[in-house]
Enzyme design. Sequence first.
Site, PDB file in Angstrom:
ATOM      1  N   CYS A 123       0.813  -1.230   0.000  1.00 18.17           N
ATOM      2  CA  CYS A 123       0.000   0.000   0.000  1.00 18.17           C
ATOM      3  C   CYS A 123       0.842   1.274   0.000  1.00 18.17           C
ATOM      4  O   CYS A 123       0.350   2.355  -0.311  1.00 18.17           O
ATOM      5  CB  CYS A 123      -0.951   0.000   1.192  1.00 18.17           C
ATOM      6  SG  CYS A 123      -2.126  -1.361   1.130  1.00 18.17           S
ATOM      7  N   HIS A 132      -3.451   7.373   2.549  1.00 21.85           N
ATOM      8  CA  HIS A 132      -3.799   6.051   2.028  1.00 21.85           C
ATOM      9  C   HIS A 132      -5.212   5.729   2.487  1.00 21.85           C
ATOM     10  O   HIS A 132      -5.589   5.990   3.629  1.00 21.85           O
ATOM     11  CB  HIS A 132      -2.797   5.013   2.552  1.00 21.85           C
ATOM     12  CG  HIS A 132      -3.189   3.612   2.220  1.00 21.85           C
ATOM     13  ND1 HIS A 132      -3.573   3.226   0.947  1.00 21.85           N
ATOM     14  CD2 HIS A 132      -3.273   2.492   2.995  1.00 21.85           C
ATOM     15  CE1 HIS A 132      -3.864   1.942   0.956  1.00 21.85           C
ATOM     16  NE2 HIS A 132      -3.697   1.471   2.175  1.00 21.85           N
ATOM     17  N   ASN A 140      -9.979  -0.090  -0.307  1.00 22.76           N
ATOM     18  CA  ASN A 140      -8.514   0.016  -0.265  1.00 22.76           C
ATOM     19  C   ASN A 140      -7.950  -0.536  -1.576  1.00 22.76           C
ATOM     20  O   ASN A 140      -7.993  -1.745  -1.810  1.00 22.76           O
ATOM     21  CB  ASN A 140      -7.991  -0.771   0.938  1.00 22.76           C
ATOM     22  CG  ASN A 140      -6.467  -0.740   1.053  1.00 22.76           C
ATOM     23  OD1 ASN A 140      -5.768  -0.292   0.142  1.00 22.76           O
ATOM     24  ND2 ASN A 140      -5.954  -1.229   2.171  1.00 22.76           N
TER      25      ASN A 140
END
Length: 322
Positions: free
Chosen positions: A113, A249, A279
Amino acid sequence: MKYTHIAGTGGFLPEKVLTNHQLEEMVDTSDEWILERTGISKRHIAEDGQTTCDLAEQAARRAMEAAGKGSYDIDLVIVATTTPDQVFPSTACLLQQRLGIHGCAAFDIQAVCTGFIYALGVADNFIRAGSARCALVVGAETLSRIVDWSDRDTCVLFGDGAGAVVVEASDEPGIISTRLHADGEYESLLRVPGGISKGFDKEAGMGAFVEMRGNEVFKMAVTTLGRIVDETLGHNGIGKSDVDWLIPHQANIRIIKATARKLRMPMDHVVVTVDEHGNTSAASVPLALDTAVRDGRIKRGETLLMEAFGGGFTWGSVLLKY
Ligand code: COA
């Protein structure tokens, strides 16, 4: 002093949408639980046969158009992805071929990520060192391919997508600083344990899918992202009020709100896409950036703080003047 300036942004989401209500039909969950615990209401999922490079190509074309750059202008291609199309060539090389870019360096970065933050950090170093003048930096994922769709602990969290920026050398700031970190100590909290070398059995579901100790990851993410905010501001000698936008994020709205509180940033100056995208790993930060640039919220000259946290663990930030 040479800076790395964002010349244009782009994003792309696959057409297919998976809502929380549809997930209720697949696993023992509810729209209420997912919304309350994560802030996610839907996510986009790549069609069968639609690859990470397909998503990356669309995002890259949009970023190049926004920057007014052609294939001949690009002299560095970096793709951050955990879900490459194939073992090799890299997705960056596949993308290079699609875009008709020839001869320049092209490679993938794998920091899960945090991948886009790492990729932007590397591109910034290339540009400031004079090794590149105009880089295409992409975060692209088909995370849906490595999610166990029968595991309610993880399958509600992730989605597919791609985001891209074109960055170029400039005398005006620019990226002010990038801070990149990792600690492999925490491998067991968040991982896909199988792989090319170790092997995995996708049919039996052995090692081929995301495994996560959600609660522990959550706590680490909140404390680590709080630290990276302090570190970034301290390193650059700037105050919280000097930051105009937080582009975090997009993993969980509760993590995002905790970081915003740390920065004393009102939520209307935090770019949130997790509700619509879930996500998307390496794609989440550039997708959020592109969303807020295109809808006119983020304006030239404003100071942006991007941050991310992910498997590894990896974490980092980019502070820049847009
Ligand atoms: N639907 C309904 N219930 C669920 C569920 C779902 N999709 N997933 C888990 N639960 C249940 C659990 O089984 C548990 O039940 P129990 O109390 O009977 O054992 C309960 O909900 C609470 O689970 P817990 O894991 O403590 O919830 P949480 O508040 O920590 O939220 C996450 C879970 C995954 C949303 C949260 O931990 C998180 O976001 N973690 C970080 C994830 C992340 O960011 N990962 C990527 C980093 S880049």
